[in-house]
Design a protein around this motif. Structure first.
Motif, PDB file in Angstrom:
ATOM      1  N   ASP A  84      53.782  28.763  58.327  1.00  0.00           N
ATOM      2  CA  ASP A  84      54.836  29.047  57.120  1.00  0.00           C
ATOM      3  C   ASP A  84      54.578  28.556  55.817  1.00  0.00           C
ATOM      4  OD1 ASP A  84      55.934  30.634  59.682  1.00  0.00           O
ATOM      5  OD2 ASP A  84      57.267  28.930  60.129  1.00  0.00           O
ATOM      6  N   THR A  85      54.666  27.700  56.151  1.00  0.00           N
ATOM      7  CA  THR A  85      54.560  26.822  54.595  1.00  0.00           C
ATOM      8  C   THR A  85      53.427  26.849  53.854  1.00  0.00           C
ATOM      9  OG1 THR A  85      54.310  24.261  55.633  1.00  0.00           O
ATOM     10  CG2 THR A  85      56.390  25.134  55.878  1.00  0.00           C
ATOM     11  N   LYS A  86      52.648  27.144  54.772  1.00  0.00           N
ATOM     12  CA  LYS A  86      50.044  27.314  54.341  1.00  0.00           C
ATOM     13  C   LYS A  86      50.523  25.841  54.102  1.00  0.00           C
ATOM     14  CE  LYS A  86      51.192  31.640  54.071  1.00  0.00           C
ATOM     15  NZ  LYS A  86      50.422  32.351  55.591  1.00  0.00           N
ATOM     16  N   ALA A  87      50.902  24.875  54.547  1.00  0.00           N
ATOM     17  CA  ALA A  87      49.974  23.581  54.549  1.00  0.00           C
ATOM     18  C   ALA A  87      48.850  23.587  55.296  1.00  0.00           C
ATOM     19  CB  ALA A  87      51.124  22.945  55.526  1.00  0.00           C
ATOM     20  N   PRO A  88      48.109  23.458  54.138  1.00  0.00           N
ATOM     21  CA  PRO A  88      46.750  23.348  54.678  1.00  0.00           C
ATOM     22  C   PRO A  88      46.152  21.992  56.306  1.00  0.00           C
ATOM     23  CG  PRO A  88      46.555  21.613  53.111  1.00  0.00           C
ATOM     24  CD  PRO A  88      47.729  22.162  53.305  1.00  0.00           C
ATOM     25  N   LEU A  89      45.350  22.759  56.864  1.00  0.00           N
ATOM     26  CA  LEU A  89      44.731  22.054  58.253  1.00  0.00           C
ATOM     27  C   LEU A  89      43.811  21.058  57.592  1.00  0.00           C
ATOM     28  CD1 LEU A  89      44.342  22.061  61.312  1.00  0.00           C
ATOM     29  CD2 LEU A  89      42.482  23.775  61.108  1.00  0.00           C
ATOM     30  N   ASP A  90      43.971  19.730  57.859  1.00  0.00           N
ATOM     31  CA  ASP A  90      43.753  18.378  57.557  1.00  0.00           C
ATOM     32  C   ASP A  90      42.463  18.253  58.433  1.00  0.00           C
ATOM     33  OD1 ASP A  90      42.424  16.291  56.149  1.00  0.00           O
ATOM     34  OD2 ASP A  90      44.564  15.365  56.480  1.00  0.00           O
ATOM     35  N   LYS A  91      40.831  17.750  57.746  1.00  0.00           N
ATOM     36  CA  LYS A  91      39.797  18.184  58.285  1.00  0.00           C
ATOM     37  C   LYS A  91      40.072  16.441  59.434  1.00  0.00           C
ATOM     38  CE  LYS A  91      37.080  15.817  54.912  1.00  0.00           C
ATOM     39  NZ  LYS A  91      36.147  15.792  54.449  1.00  0.00           N
ATOM     40  N   ASN A  92      40.580  15.508  58.330  1.00  0.00           N
ATOM     41  CA  ASN A  92      41.243  14.594  59.332  1.00  0.00           C
ATOM     42  C   ASN A  92      41.900  14.364  60.062  1.00  0.00           C
ATOM     43  OD1 ASN A  92      39.228  13.064  57.777  1.00  0.00           O
ATOM     44  ND2 ASN A  92      39.952  13.900  56.538  1.00  0.00           N
ATOM     45  N   GLY A  93      42.609  15.674  60.713  1.00  0.00           N
ATOM     46  CA  GLY A  93      43.857  15.446  61.397  1.00  0.00           C
ATOM     47  C   GLY A  93      43.482  14.963  62.793  1.00  0.00           C
ATOM     48  N   ILE A  94      44.256  14.409  63.398  1.00  0.00           N
ATOM     49  CA  ILE A  94      44.037  14.191  65.204  1.00  0.00           C
ATOM     50  C   ILE A  94      44.357  15.086  65.874  1.00  0.00           C
ATOM     51  CG2 ILE A  94      45.163  12.209  66.630  1.00  0.00           C
ATOM     52  CD1 ILE A  94      45.668  10.870  64.409  1.00  0.00           C
ATOM     53  N   PHE A  95      43.212  15.697  66.430  1.00  0.00           N
ATOM     54  CA  PHE A  95      43.740  16.659  67.708  1.00  0.00           C
ATOM     55  C   PHE A  95      43.848  16.553  69.103  1.00  0.00           C
ATOM     56  CE2 PHE A  95      41.763  17.821  63.817  1.00  0.00           C
ATOM     57  CZ  PHE A  95      41.492  19.526  63.714  1.00  0.00           C
ATOM     58  N   ARG A  96      44.412  17.002  70.223  1.00  0.00           N
ATOM     59  CA  ARG A  96      44.701  16.605  71.521  1.00  0.00           C
ATOM     60  C   ARG A  96      42.908  17.924  72.082  1.00  0.00           C
ATOM     61  NH1 ARG A  96      48.081  18.662  69.328  1.00  0.00           N
ATOM     62  NH2 ARG A  96      50.576  19.015  68.984  1.00  0.00           N
ATOM     63  N   ILE A  97      42.924  16.198  71.974  1.00  0.00           N
ATOM     64  CA  ILE A  97      41.328  16.822  72.908  1.00  0.00           C
ATOM     65  C   ILE A  97      40.791  16.717  74.273  1.00  0.00           C
ATOM     66  CG2 ILE A  97      40.075  15.516  71.060  1.00  0.00           C
ATOM     67  CD1 ILE A  97      39.588  13.423  72.740  1.00  0.00           C
ATOM     68  N   ALA A  98      41.149  16.554  75.220  1.00  0.00           N
ATOM     69  CA  ALA A  98      42.039  16.907  76.952  1.00  0.00           C
ATOM     70  C   ALA A  98      40.739  16.761  77.336  1.00  0.00           C
ATOM     71  CB  ALA A  98      41.866  18.466  76.620  1.00  0.00           C
ATOM     72  N   SER A  99      40.414  17.694  77.592  1.00  0.00           N
ATOM     73  CA  SER A  99      38.721  17.579  78.580  1.00  0.00           C
ATOM     74  C   SER A  99      37.749  16.698  77.754  1.00  0.00           C
ATOM     75  CB  SER A  99      38.334  18.375  79.790  1.00  0.00           C
ATOM     76  OG  SER A  99      39.063  18.865  80.766  1.00  0.00           O
ATOM     77  N   GLN A 100      37.802  16.966  76.947  1.00  0.00           N
ATOM     78  CA  GLN A 100      37.028  15.577  75.586  1.00  0.00           C
ATOM     79  C   GLN A 100      36.933  14.463  76.302  1.00  0.00           C
ATOM     80  OE1 GLN A 100      36.001  19.272  72.172  1.00  0.00           O
ATOM     81  NE2 GLN A 100      35.797  15.930  71.758  1.00  0.00           N
ATOM     82  N   THR A 101      37.693  14.109  77.134  1.00  0.00           N
ATOM     83  CA  THR A 101      38.045  12.799  77.238  1.00  0.00           C
ATOM     84  C   THR A 101      37.079  12.335  77.891  1.00  0.00           C
ATOM     85  OG1 THR A 101      40.826  13.048  77.340  1.00  0.00           O
ATOM     86  CG2 THR A 101      39.894  11.181  78.065  1.00  0.00           C
ATOM     87  N   LYS A 102      36.464  13.102  79.288  1.00  0.00           N
ATOM     88  CA  LYS A 102      35.308  12.746  79.983  1.00  0.00           C
ATOM     89  C   LYS A 102      34.074  12.045  79.902  1.00  0.00           C
ATOM     90  CE  LYS A 102      37.262  16.442  83.397  1.00  0.00           C
ATOM     91  NZ  LYS A 102      38.923  16.803  82.791  1.00  0.00           N
ATOM     92  N   ALA A 103      34.008  11.996  78.197  1.00  0.00           N
ATOM     93  CA  ALA A 103      32.618  11.820  78.073  1.00  0.00           C
ATOM     94  C   ALA A 103      33.142  10.511  77.767  1.00  0.00           C
ATOM     95  CB  ALA A 103      31.995  12.747  76.790  1.00  0.00           C
ATOM     96  N   ILE A 104      34.031  10.066  77.351  1.00  0.00           N
ATOM     97  CA  ILE A 104      34.502   8.452  77.714  1.00  0.00           C
ATOM     98  C   ILE A 104      34.227   7.842  78.656  1.00  0.00           C
ATOM     99  CG2 ILE A 104      35.804   6.768  76.217  1.00  0.00           C
ATOM    100  CD1 ILE A 104      36.482   9.009  74.282  1.00  0.00           C
ATOM    101  N   THR A 105      35.663   8.910  79.600  1.00  0.00           N
ATOM    102  CA  THR A 105      35.696   7.952  80.577  1.00  0.00           C
ATOM    103  C   THR A 105      33.917   7.887  81.831  1.00  0.00           C
ATOM    104  OG1 THR A 105      37.511   9.324  81.339  1.00  0.00           O
ATOM    105  CG2 THR A 105      36.296   8.330  83.046  1.00  0.00           C
ATOM    106  N   VAL A 106      32.971   8.816  81.766  1.00  0.00           N
ATOM    107  CA  VAL A 106      31.968   8.299  81.878  1.00  0.00           C
ATOM    108  C   VAL A 106      30.951   7.289  80.892  1.00  0.00           C
ATOM    109  CG1 VAL A 106      29.172   9.881  81.705  1.00  0.00           C
ATOM    110  CG2 VAL A 106      31.243  10.743  82.955  1.00  0.00           C
ATOM    111  N   THR A 107      31.463   7.301  80.052  1.00  0.00           N
ATOM    112  CA  THR A 107      30.619   6.163  79.262  1.00  0.00           C
ATOM    113  C   THR A 107      30.740   5.140  79.956  1.00  0.00           C
ATOM    114  OG1 THR A 107      30.825   7.391  77.388  1.00  0.00           O
ATOM    115  CG2 THR A 107      30.370   4.769  77.332  1.00  0.00           C
ATOM    116  N   ALA A 108      32.276   4.999  80.178  1.00  0.00           N
ATOM    117  CA  ALA A 108      33.219   2.985  80.506  1.00  0.00           C
ATOM    118  C   ALA A 108      31.961   3.691  82.066  1.00  0.00           C
ATOM    119  CB  ALA A 108      34.728   3.763  80.793  1.00  0.00           C
TER     120      ALA A 108
END
Length: 434
Positions: A84-108
């Motif tokens: 609506d406001t045309k605010a741009p998507l920021d490349k440095n934004g924080i995203f919900r990565i969901a199952s990408q958590t798994k690779a960090i769990t495997v690392t642990a």
């Protein structure tokens, strides 16, 4: 003549005893495309493509990071964080990565394995007693959610959890039987969970039936959540604390959280829903209103090893570069190189994953989908490429033969989102120029 013999002998000694030159582990730095073996002109096609995805109303916007030989050659976002406001998507934004958590769990998990906390073939019941004497679902009655079981032929092991061959299912996104049995036991996918702890949930999970005999099939399930709880038991820390102290802070991943701080709340990327007409709208909730998409800003103590984290392109690129560096990044070694080799090679033998492109031709390691020699004919990614993604439309892959990591993040569901993935990979590989 003696001088020549002495020189020849000296050369032979050098060749026998000299150590091969070791390449320095790479630290990510931004550079011109040519520094990573890319054509700037051909890489510009990716810019055009990302703009077109927005214009065609496939997505509200996309953010991409590409690094090769440790050089970040593409790091951009196109589209909007607010239509609506045309605010741009920021490349440095924080995203919900969901199952990408798994690779960090495997690392642990594998860090603790290297410390001798457990054996990969230890039964899970050694650490979580409710997993003793497991049963396997035989028949399920959808009318009243009753079921019958048979005895498991063997215990499920840590290795089974790492490879999704345990027989565990996934709440809400599994079969009707999985969904019903898990819902009755108040088990969730782990994202936005309130009113219970990981320890309580995983202890209850051990009392429920498996959905196939351990080790006989591949099924995406709650395996990494169980492993997250085991990390807590093995380390004496919460999963959040272990991640922060042992992985995220040492690597400099300072924007990766279970609980996004309020000070960084404005950087949390909005979530969108699209429909077949091309209408794209920001949405406050998903799963029929069951999940508030502001969950990262709502304090939680349920730390899902399978899906709870938020992160940025740059942070997650550091994790992937650590794997590409055989376990080390910026002077910090988390894993031994042979541990990384194990994690990123076929660990399921003749079985095949049931998720991922051309899954019937590919394999699975510890937490990663792996392109096999046979599967590589369907894609420009080379054999040995490992990858995964997240349910909220984030994805990544690592191509070791090309010495390259690629991440593409969106925060949207809709009928056309998958079109971006199909268009994206060819645009990356066609730009290679060496």
């Amino acid at each position: 003549m003696n001088r020549y013999l002495i020189a020849l002998f000296t050369l032979l000694v050098f060749l026998v005893y000299a150590k091969p030159a070791q390449s320095q582990p790479k630290v990510l730095t931004e550079a011109a495309p040519a520094a990573g073996g890319f054509s700037a002109a051909r890489l510009a096609r990716l810019d055009s493509g990302m703009k077109a995805w927005v214009q065609q109303k496939w997505v509200n916007g996309s953010a991409v990071l590409i690094a090769r030989h440790g050089k970040i050659v593409f790091y951009k976002a196109h589209g909007f964080n607010d239509m609506d406001t045309k605010a741009p998507l920021d490349k440095n934004g924080i995203f919900r990565i969901a199952s990408q958590t798994k690779a960090i769990t495997v690392t642990a998990v594998m860090m603790l394995w290297e410390e001798g906390k457990f054996s990969l073939d230890d039964p899970v019941s050694k650490f979580i007693p409710t997993f003793a004497n497991e049963k396997v679902l035989a028949n399920f009655n959808p009318k009243d959610t009753t079921y019958t079981t048979v005895a498991a032929k063997r215990p499920i092991t840590i290795r089974d959890l790492l490879t999704h061959t345990s027989g565990l299912g996934y709440p809400a996104i599994g079969t009707p039987a999985e969904n019903a049995i898990y819902a009755k036991a108040y088990l969730t996918g782990g994202v936005g969970t309130k009113g219970q702890t990981l320890a309580d949930a995983m202890t209850r999970l051990g009392t429920l039936p498996l959905f196939f005999q351990p080790g006989t099939s591949w099924k995406y399930g709650l395996n990494m959540d169980v492993l997250g709880y085991l990390v807590e038991k093995w380390s004496g820390m919460s999963l959040e604390e272990f991640f922060t102290k042992r992985i995220l802070k040492p690597l400099g991943m300072n924007d990766t959280y279970f609980n996004v701080p309020a000070s960084k709340g404005p950087r949390l990327v909005n979530f969108f829903m699209g429909d077949s007409t091309g209408t794209i709208k920001k949405t406050a909730s998903t799963f029929g209103g069951a999940l508030d998409m502001n969950y990262p800003l709502q304090k939680t103590s349920y730390f899902s090893g399978g899906g709870g984290l938020c992160s940025t392109l740059r942070d997650y690129a550091i994790l992937l570069q650590m794997f590409l560096n055989n376990g080390e990044y910026n002077g910090v070694r988390l894993l031994a190189r042979n541990t990384v080799r194990m994690i990123t090679e076929n660990q399921i033998g003749d079985l095949h994953p049931t998720l991922g492109d051309n899954a019937a031709y590919n394999k699975f390691g510890f937490g990663f989908f792996i392109i096999s020699d046979e599967g590589s004919r369907f894609t420009p990614s080379q054999a040995g490429t490992y990858s995964w993604g997240g349910v909220f439309s984030t994805s990544y892959w690592v191509d070791p033969k090309e010495d390259m990591i690629v991440l593409a993040y969106e925060q949207m569901w809709g009928p056309y989102v998958a079109n971006t993935a199909k268009a994206f990979k060819p645009l990356v590989y066609q730009a290679l120029n060496d």
